[in-house]
Enzyme design. Structure first.
Site, PDB file in Angstrom:
ATOM      1  N   HIS A  58      -2.828   7.223   2.749  1.00 21.08           N
ATOM      2  CA  HIS A  58      -3.333   5.959   2.211  1.00 21.08           C
ATOM      3  C   HIS A  58      -4.667   5.659   2.894  1.00 21.08           C
ATOM      4  O   HIS A  58      -4.784   5.772   4.119  1.00 21.08           O
ATOM      5  CB  HIS A  58      -2.312   4.857   2.482  1.00 21.08           C
ATOM      6  CG  HIS A  58      -2.870   3.479   2.327  1.00 21.08           C
ATOM      7  ND1 HIS A  58      -3.563   3.089   1.211  1.00 21.08           N
ATOM      8  CD2 HIS A  58      -2.861   2.406   3.175  1.00 21.08           C
ATOM      9  CE1 HIS A  58      -3.944   1.828   1.369  1.00 21.08           C
ATOM     10  NE2 HIS A  58      -3.542   1.396   2.549  1.00 21.08           N
ATOM     11  N   ASN A  92     -10.167   0.203   0.601  1.00 18.89           N
ATOM     12  CA  ASN A  92      -8.713   0.325   0.628  1.00 18.89           C
ATOM     13  C   ASN A  92      -8.186  -0.295  -0.669  1.00 18.89           C
ATOM     14  O   ASN A  92      -8.245  -1.510  -0.838  1.00 18.89           O
ATOM     15  CB  ASN A  92      -8.210  -0.414   1.877  1.00 18.89           C
ATOM     16  CG  ASN A  92      -6.709  -0.506   1.980  1.00 18.89           C
ATOM     17  OD1 ASN A  92      -6.002  -0.408   0.985  1.00 18.89           O
ATOM     18  ND2 ASN A  92      -6.229  -0.732   3.187  1.00 18.89           N
ATOM     19  N   CYS A 129       0.820  -1.220   0.000  1.00 20.61           N
ATOM     20  CA  CYS A 129       0.000   0.000   0.000  1.00 20.61           C
ATOM     21  C   CYS A 129       0.848   1.262   0.000  1.00 20.61           C
ATOM     22  O   CYS A 129       0.329   2.360  -0.189  1.00 20.61           O
ATOM     23  CB  CYS A 129      -0.923   0.000   1.212  1.00 20.61           C
ATOM     24  SG  CYS A 129      -2.017  -1.420   1.257  1.00 20.61           S
TER      25      CYS A 129
HETATM   26  O1  UT7 Z   1      -3.703  -1.123   3.633  1.00 19.28           O
HETATM   27  C1  UT7 Z   1      -2.676  -1.877   4.177  1.00 19.28           C
HETATM   28  C2  UT7 Z   1      -2.614  -1.673   5.624  1.00 19.28           C
HETATM   29  N1  UT7 Z   1      -3.785  -2.215   6.238  1.00 19.28           N
HETATM   30  C3  UT7 Z   1      -4.355  -1.559   7.216  1.00 19.28           C
HETATM   31  O2  UT7 Z   1      -3.895  -0.487   7.570  1.00 19.28           O
HETATM   32  C4  UT7 Z   1      -5.481  -2.227   7.987  1.00 19.28           C
HETATM   33  C5  UT7 Z   1      -5.259  -2.085   9.458  1.00 19.28           C
HETATM   34  N2  UT7 Z   1      -6.211  -2.829  10.278  1.00 19.28           N
HETATM   35  C6  UT7 Z   1      -7.501  -2.466  10.384  1.00 19.28           C
HETATM   36  O3  UT7 Z   1      -7.955  -1.544   9.737  1.00 19.28           O
HETATM   37  C7  UT7 Z   1      -8.338  -3.202  11.396  1.00 19.28           C
HETATM   38  O4  UT7 Z   1      -7.525  -4.065  12.146  1.00 19.28           O
HETATM   39  C8  UT7 Z   1      -9.538  -4.015  10.782  1.00 19.28           C
HETATM   40  C9  UT7 Z   1     -10.575  -3.042  10.284  1.00 19.28           C
HETATM   41  C10 UT7 Z   1      -9.022  -4.890   9.658  1.00 19.28           C
HETATM   42  C11 UT7 Z   1     -10.169  -4.879  11.881  1.00 19.28           C
HETATM   43  O5  UT7 Z   1     -10.615  -4.046  12.938  1.00 19.28           O
HETATM   44  P1  UT7 Z   1     -10.223  -4.345  14.433  1.00 19.28           P
HETATM   45  O6  UT7 Z   1     -10.866  -3.324  15.252  1.00 19.28           O
HETATM   46  O7  UT7 Z   1      -8.702  -4.445  14.518  1.00 19.28           O
HETATM   47  O8  UT7 Z   1     -10.886  -5.765  14.692  1.00 19.28           O
HETATM   48  P2  UT7 Z   1     -10.255  -7.046  15.392  1.00 19.28           P
HETATM   49  O9  UT7 Z   1      -9.606  -7.897  14.370  1.00 19.28           O
HETATM   50  O10 UT7 Z   1      -9.469  -6.622  16.593  1.00 19.28           O
HETATM   51  O11 UT7 Z   1     -11.572  -7.781  15.914  1.00 19.28           O
HETATM   52  C12 UT7 Z   1     -12.417  -7.166  16.904  1.00 19.28           C
HETATM   53  C13 UT7 Z   1     -13.633  -8.055  17.096  1.00 19.28           C
HETATM   54  C14 UT7 Z   1     -13.292  -9.528  17.351  1.00 19.28           C
HETATM   55  O12 UT7 Z   1     -14.310 -10.045  18.183  1.00 19.28           O
HETATM   56  P3  UT7 Z   1     -14.091 -10.168  19.777  1.00 19.28           P
HETATM   57  O13 UT7 Z   1     -12.882 -11.038  19.944  1.00 19.28           O
HETATM   58  O14 UT7 Z   1     -13.901  -8.770  20.279  1.00 19.28           O
HETATM   59  O15 UT7 Z   1     -15.366 -10.793  20.232  1.00 19.28           O
HETATM   60  C15 UT7 Z   1     -13.403 -10.167  16.003  1.00 19.28           C
HETATM   61  O16 UT7 Z   1     -13.713 -11.521  16.076  1.00 19.28           O
HETATM   62  O17 UT7 Z   1     -14.418  -8.046  15.897  1.00 19.28           O
HETATM   63  C16 UT7 Z   1     -14.530  -9.391  15.376  1.00 19.28           C
HETATM   64  N3  UT7 Z   1     -14.422  -9.290  13.926  1.00 19.28           N
HETATM   65  C17 UT7 Z   1     -15.472  -9.073  13.129  1.00 19.28           C
HETATM   66  N4  UT7 Z   1     -16.775  -8.914  13.383  1.00 19.28           N
HETATM   67  C18 UT7 Z   1     -17.583  -8.680  12.357  1.00 19.28           C
HETATM   68  C19 UT7 Z   1     -13.294  -9.351  13.163  1.00 19.28           C
HETATM   69  N5  UT7 Z   1     -13.608  -9.173  11.858  1.00 19.28           N
HETATM   70  C20 UT7 Z   1     -14.948  -8.998  11.821  1.00 19.28           C
HETATM   71  C21 UT7 Z   1     -15.852  -8.760  10.765  1.00 19.28           C
HETATM   72  N6  UT7 Z   1     -17.151  -8.586  11.081  1.00 19.28           N
HETATM   73  N7  UT7 Z   1     -15.459  -8.649   9.495  1.00 19.28           N
END
Ligand code: UT7
Length: 338
Positions: free
Chosen positions: A259, A290, A123
């Site tokens: 980005h 993204n 990215c």
């Molecule tokens: O472009 C290249 C660089 N990439 C980036 O900069 C992306 C950086 N990362 C992010 O933007 C975020 O980490 C995401 C948007 C991808 C994910 O958000 P998050 O707040 O980090 O979610 P997480 O993976 O920490 O998950 C939080 C909760 C979990 O549930 P519990 O354990 O709190 O019960 C996950 O199981 O959300 C759950 N979860 C989802 N729920 C619904 C994870 N993915 C999903 C989903 N839908 N798609």
């Protein structure tokens, strides 16, 4: 003793002469994504700021999108293909490794044999490619360089993987870098943190896939929370280094075009930089998702099209992602193709 090497003795001013983009036809809503992953529109919007993204169709290949965006950038710049000396394509989703996508784009745009390379920096790719282009023109190696960021992320993310499928989208954006009357592109700050290199990765590799009949096909895997933390903690500091190197402060910039990784990451970086409220901040991620190496030129286009920014405004570009790699520079916003 023979003749001395004839080097350009004076650095030249450089500028973004024109911008063009290609957005795929098909809009994919969060509802459609949620037919294949266990998620909701509400979760996706609140965690990432994404409402929809575009997925490319069969006729919208990486090559076709790059050519379309490149052609529009040439039109906006008022430059012919013949005038382009080098084409640099930032992409991580061109489906073949040989030949470089850039060579075919250079041919299709009628450059008559321009230098051609692809840059794979995830990215961060667009700002890496722009830095290379800028230094080529600034030092006199070239007069015009076409830089394209292009991705088909929909090919590389597993449709049922809820950690990546909702976040990425497809598209292309291109700029022509040429000479300017005044400084229109500042120095590039770039770097990487290979110790965290596996936080965004393709798995398995293609050779493993091809030689092992039980292996599932390669996809992009992202440890989202690690990447989020890295971007949120480190990128504000990198933005400050870009400004320092350019001899500017946040009060000197009109627009911030990071980005488009995640709307929450953009907010955290803007806050950590103490960005004044007068600075326009791109939010193209809401409609575009993204798009990896394509996101910065697409975001610039959105700002110009909607009037959030205008040609000549001073904008801070900041790209970051797989590697984990980052790059940034300050530019004067270009003109947009009609
Ligand atoms: O472009 C290249 C660089 N990439 C980036 O900069 C992306 C950086 N990362 C992010 O933007 C975020 O980490 C995401 C948007 C991808 C994910 O958000 P998050 O707040 O980090 O979610 P997480 O993976 O920490 O998950 C939080 C909760 C979990 O549930 P519990 O354990 O709190 O019960 C996950 O199981 O959300 C759950 N979860 C989802 N729920 C619904 C994870 N993915 C999903 C989903 N839908 N798609």
């Amino acid at each position: 003793m023979g003749a001395a090497i004839a080097n350009t003795t004076e650095l030249r001013h450089t500028a973004l002469l024109g911008l063009g983009v290609y957005r795929p036809e098909r809009i994919v809503t969060n509802e459609e994504i949620c037919q294949q992953i266990d998620s909701t529109d509400e979760w996706i919007q609140s965690r990432s700021g994404i409402k929809s993204r575009r997925f490319a169709g069969p006729h919208e290949s990486v090559l076709a999108m790059a050519i379309s965006a490149g052609r529009k950038a040439l039109e906006a710049a008022g430059v012919t293909g013949q005038q382009i000396g080098t084409v640099i394509i930032a992409t991580s989703t061109y489906p073949v490794q040989t030949p470089a996508c850039a060579a075919l784009v250079a041919e299709e745009l009628g450059t008559g044999g321009a230098g051609a390379i692809d840059v794979a920096a995830g990215c961060a790719g667009f700002s890496y490619a722009l830095g290379l282009a800028n230094d080529l023109v600034r030092t006199g190696s070239e007069d015009h360089v076409l830089v394209v960021g292009v991705e088909r992320m929909s090919d590389s993310t597993e449709p049922t993987d809820r950690s990546v499928r909702f976040i990425f989208g497809d598209g292309a954006g291109a700029v022509v870098v040429g000479r300017g009357d005044e400084a229109g592109i500042g120095p590039t700050v770039w770097g990487s943190d290979g110790a965290q290199g596996r936080a965004i990765r393709q798995e398995p590799d293609w050779v493993d896939f091809a030689t092992n009949p039980t292996q599932k096909r390669p996809w992009i895997i992202m440890e989202g929370t690690s990447v989020f933390r890295w971007a949120a903690f480190e990128m504000g500091k990198i933005a400050q280094r870009v400004l320092d190197k350019t001899g500017m402060t946040v009060d000197d910039i009109d627009a911030f075009v990071p980005h488009q990784a995640n709307a929450r990451i953009t907010e955290v970086i803007a806050r950590s930089m103490n960005l004044p409220e007068t600075v326009a901040v791109s939010g193209d991620i809401a409609e575009t998702g993204n798009t990896s190496a394509a996101s910065i030129p697409l975001a610039m286009e959105e700002m110009l099209r909607t009037g959030k920014s205008k040609p000549g405004d001073t904008a801070l570009l900041l790209a970051f992602g797989a590697g984990l790699a980052y790059a940034g520079q300050v530019v004067k916003m270009p003109v947009l193709a009609d």
